[in-house]
Design an enzyme around this catalytic site. Structure first.
Site, PDB file in Angstrom:
ATOM      1  N   SER A 136      -6.828  23.428 -26.000  1.00 15.36           N
ATOM      2  CA  SER A 136      -6.173  22.076 -25.857  1.00 15.36           C
ATOM      3  C   SER A 136      -7.259  21.279 -26.396  1.00 15.36           C
ATOM      4  O   SER A 136      -8.329  21.644 -26.324  1.00 15.36           O
ATOM      5  CB  SER A 136      -5.813  21.590 -24.554  1.00 15.36           C
ATOM      6  OG  SER A 136      -5.462  20.353 -24.606  1.00 15.36           O
ATOM      7  N   TYR A 149      -7.130  20.119 -14.772  1.00 17.74           N
ATOM      8  CA  TYR A 149      -6.722  20.649 -16.123  1.00 17.74           C
ATOM      9  C   TYR A 149      -7.862  20.763 -17.078  1.00 17.74           C
ATOM     10  O   TYR A 149      -7.961  21.922 -17.641  1.00 17.74           O
ATOM     11  CB  TYR A 149      -5.646  19.715 -16.421  1.00 17.74           C
ATOM     12  CG  TYR A 149      -4.983  20.057 -17.886  1.00 17.74           C
ATOM     13  CD1 TYR A 149      -4.464  21.405 -18.318  1.00 17.74           C
ATOM     14  CD2 TYR A 149      -5.499  19.306 -19.103  1.00 17.74           C
ATOM     15  CE1 TYR A 149      -3.959  21.477 -19.271  1.00 17.74           C
ATOM     16  CE2 TYR A 149      -5.034  19.735 -20.216  1.00 17.74           C
ATOM     17  CZ  TYR A 149      -4.257  20.695 -20.440  1.00 17.74           C
ATOM     18  OH  TYR A 149      -4.091  21.105 -21.672  1.00 17.74           O
TER      19      TYR A 149
END
Length: 279
Positions: A136, A149
């Protein structure tokens, strides 16, 4: 692309979003594609388009072993592994129970690494292959209430870098895909988890602001479609010499560039304003 017709790809998290789009893109490129998901009923519509459904839980070793064995039994090879399965666990670092933090790492990091361990011997035997790790832009930047995360994505970036050097002598490529904002169900799920973990406590105001930003229609309208990532993965796995990293999708390149250029506190302030955090 007749040269690709014998190649086999295994894509995790194939039941929706980026995984679904990637599986379809690779099928279009001539790959035999196994799509892995916990719920194979969600793969039925993809099976009609050529996908080979595979029941797999990336937190269960037996499940992953069985899945890899089934692919090898079916085609005798795995040329491409796309580690895409994952989710976003949001909440203040103080609020998120360690049990949930461990689950976040189990799915986003250890599942990807264990599946890679199981696939690598087959790639080494052929002296070729590509491991694609979907991280990401969150593996290069940070946002409030996303510590666990972001921790998983930063970890997967570092593991990919080390792995790239380790497997290079065996003709294996390691590619990192860094999506920006993508129009999937990810944001809604992350916002739900955030509200569950950090509302009603010391971080409630921040949680409300970040959850609202995740769900905002203006933000949703700017998100890129999953096909943008699928096309990027398709280019990477068919390139003679793929790049080590591909940042693509809404916001990815500019935010990663700003993180590199701005001092820490200046970037903190930028992200806080963007997420509408109370001062």
């Amino acid at each position: 692309m007749s040269t690709q017709t014998a190649r086999t790809a295994l894509v995790t998290g194939a039941s929706s979003g980026i995984g679904e789009a990637t599986a379809l893109r690779l099928i279009g490129l001539g790959f035999t594609v196994y799509g892995a998901a916990r719920r194979t009923d969600r793969l039925d519509r993809l099976a009609e388009r050529g996908l080979r459904p595979l029941a797999m839980d990336v937190t269960d070793d037996d499940s992953m072993r069985g899945g890899v064995e089934r692919v090898i039994a079916g085609t005798g090879r795995i040329d491409v592994l796309v580690n895409n399965a994952g989710y976003g666990s949001y909440g203040a670092l103080e609020d998120v129970p360690l049990e949930e933090a461990r689950r976040q790492f189990d799915v986003n990091v250890f599942g990807a690494v264990r599946l890679t361990q199981l696939v690598l011997p087959h790639m080494r035997a052929r002296r070729s292959g590509t491991v694609v790790n979907v991280t990401s832009m969150g593996g290069r930047i940070h946002t409030p209430l996303g510590g666990w995360y972001h921790g998983t994505k930063f970890a997967l970036e570092a593991l990919s870098d080390c792995l790239r050097i380790e497997v290079r002598p065996f003709g294996i490529d390691v590619v990192v895909i860094e999506p920006g904002g993508i129009a999937t169900e990810w944001s809604g799920i992350a916002a739900d988890g955030l509200e569950k973990s950090s509302t009603g406590g010391a971080y409630a105001a921040q949680a409300r602001a970040v959850a609202a930003a995740m769900r905002s229609e203006s933000m949703a309208g700017r998100m890129s479609q999953p096909g943008v990532i699928a096309d990027t993965i398709g280019r990477a796995v068919t390139a003679r010499r793929p790049r080590t990293r591909y940042a693509t999708g809404f916001g990815a390149r500019p935010l990663i560039a700003l993180r590199r250029l701005l001092p820490d506190r200046a970037f903190d302030a930028l992200i806080s304003r963007t997420m509408g955090l109370p001062r």
